[in-house]
Scaffold this motif. Structure first.
Motif, PDB file in Angstrom:
ATOM      1  N   PRO A  69       0.812  -1.222   0.000  1.00 20.42           N
ATOM      2  CA  PRO A  69       0.000   0.000   0.000  1.00 20.42           C
ATOM      3  C   PRO A  69       0.850   1.279   0.000  1.00 20.42           C
ATOM      4  CG  PRO A  69      -0.874  -1.562   1.596  1.00 20.42           C
ATOM      5  CD  PRO A  69       0.445  -2.106   1.119  1.00 20.42           C
ATOM      6  N   ALA A  70       2.007   1.239   0.648  1.00 21.34           N
ATOM      7  CA  ALA A  70       2.882   2.416   0.663  1.00 21.34           C
ATOM      8  C   ALA A  70       3.448   2.686  -0.729  1.00 21.34           C
ATOM      9  CB  ALA A  70       4.012   2.224   1.675  1.00 21.34           C
ATOM     10  N   ALA A  71       3.835   1.633  -1.446  1.00 23.44           N
ATOM     11  CA  ALA A  71       4.352   1.796  -2.803  1.00 23.44           C
ATOM     12  C   ALA A  71       3.259   2.351  -3.724  1.00 23.44           C
ATOM     13  CB  ALA A  71       4.885   0.471  -3.332  1.00 23.44           C
ATOM     14  N   GLU A  72       2.030   1.862  -3.549  1.00 19.14           N
ATOM     15  CA  GLU A  72       0.914   2.368  -4.354  1.00 19.14           C
ATOM     16  C   GLU A  72       0.659   3.845  -4.055  1.00 19.14           C
ATOM     17  OE1 GLU A  72      -2.262  -0.336  -3.421  1.00 19.14           O
ATOM     18  OE2 GLU A  72      -1.379  -1.946  -4.634  1.00 19.14           O
ATOM     19  N   PHE A  73       0.724   4.217  -2.762  1.00 14.76           N
ATOM     20  CA  PHE A  73       0.539   5.620  -2.401  1.00 14.76           C
ATOM     21  C   PHE A  73       1.658   6.478  -2.987  1.00 14.76           C
ATOM     22  CE2 PHE A  73       1.551   9.291   0.181  1.00 14.76           C
ATOM     23  CZ  PHE A  73       0.350   9.978   0.104  1.00 14.76           C
ATOM     24  N   ALA A  74       2.898   5.993  -2.936  1.00 13.97           N
ATOM     25  CA  ALA A  74       4.030   6.746  -3.484  1.00 13.97           C
ATOM     26  C   ALA A  74       3.806   7.050  -4.960  1.00 13.97           C
ATOM     27  CB  ALA A  74       5.327   5.971  -3.280  1.00 13.97           C
ATOM     28  N   ASP A  75       3.292   6.079  -5.703  1.00 11.88           N
ATOM     29  CA  ASP A  75       3.015   6.314  -7.123  1.00 11.88           C
ATOM     30  C   ASP A  75       1.938   7.375  -7.303  1.00 11.88           C
ATOM     31  OD1 ASP A  75       4.907   4.548  -8.106  1.00 11.88           O
ATOM     32  OD2 ASP A  75       3.506   2.864  -8.164  1.00 11.88           O
ATOM     33  N   LYS A  76       0.858   7.291  -6.523  1.00  6.57           N
ATOM     34  CA  LYS A  76      -0.222   8.280  -6.630  1.00  6.57           C
ATOM     35  C   LYS A  76       0.253   9.678  -6.241  1.00  6.57           C
ATOM     36  CE  LYS A  76      -3.944   5.015  -5.798  1.00  6.57           C
ATOM     37  NZ  LYS A  76      -4.882   4.501  -4.805  1.00  6.57           N
ATOM     38  N   ALA A  77       1.134   9.743  -5.252  1.00  8.69           N
ATOM     39  CA  ALA A  77       1.637  11.028  -4.757  1.00  8.69           C
ATOM     40  C   ALA A  77       2.784  11.576  -5.613  1.00  8.69           C
ATOM     41  CB  ALA A  77       2.091  10.877  -3.308  1.00  8.69           C
TER      42      ALA A  77
END
Length: 106
Positions: A59-67
């Motif tokens: 989930p952190a990697a997915e958030f990093a991409d969105k951010a």
């Protein structure tokens, strides 16, 4: 004195964050770091560049991409920098020098 290890890297566009922990960072931890990065901009929000001794949860990697953040793992024993999210993978230099090709046997 230039080159001192405790002098942070400064940028008007990026907020560079170093985490020496070996544990994976969670999405809430990354969201907090990203918020701190965004708030650090004078006129525009800064983008986060994270370098960690651990990794990221999915989930952190997915958030990093969105951010639109960049997350890297630094292996201190080899000095190798590895991308932890897709945006960081796009930013890494090729593993081999461009233009050098291995010859294939005939």
């Amino acid at each position: 004195m230039a080159g001192e290890a405790d002098i942070p890297i400064e940028s008007e566009v990026f907020h560079i964050e170093w985490r020496s922990t070996g544990k994976d960072l969670s999405a809430p931890e990354l969201q907090r770091l990203n918020g701190m990065a965004a708030a650090g901009g004078e006129e525009l929000p800064k983008r986060l560049i994270l370098i960690t001794g651990g990794g990221l949860t999915r989930p952190a990697a997915e958030f990093a991409d969105k951010a639109k953040a960049y997350a890297f793992h630094l292996d201190r024993t080899t000095g190798r920098l590895t991308a932890l999210n897709s945006r960081a993978r796009e930013a890494l230099l090729p593993a081999e020098a461009p233009g050098i090709r291995k010859l294939e046997p005939w």
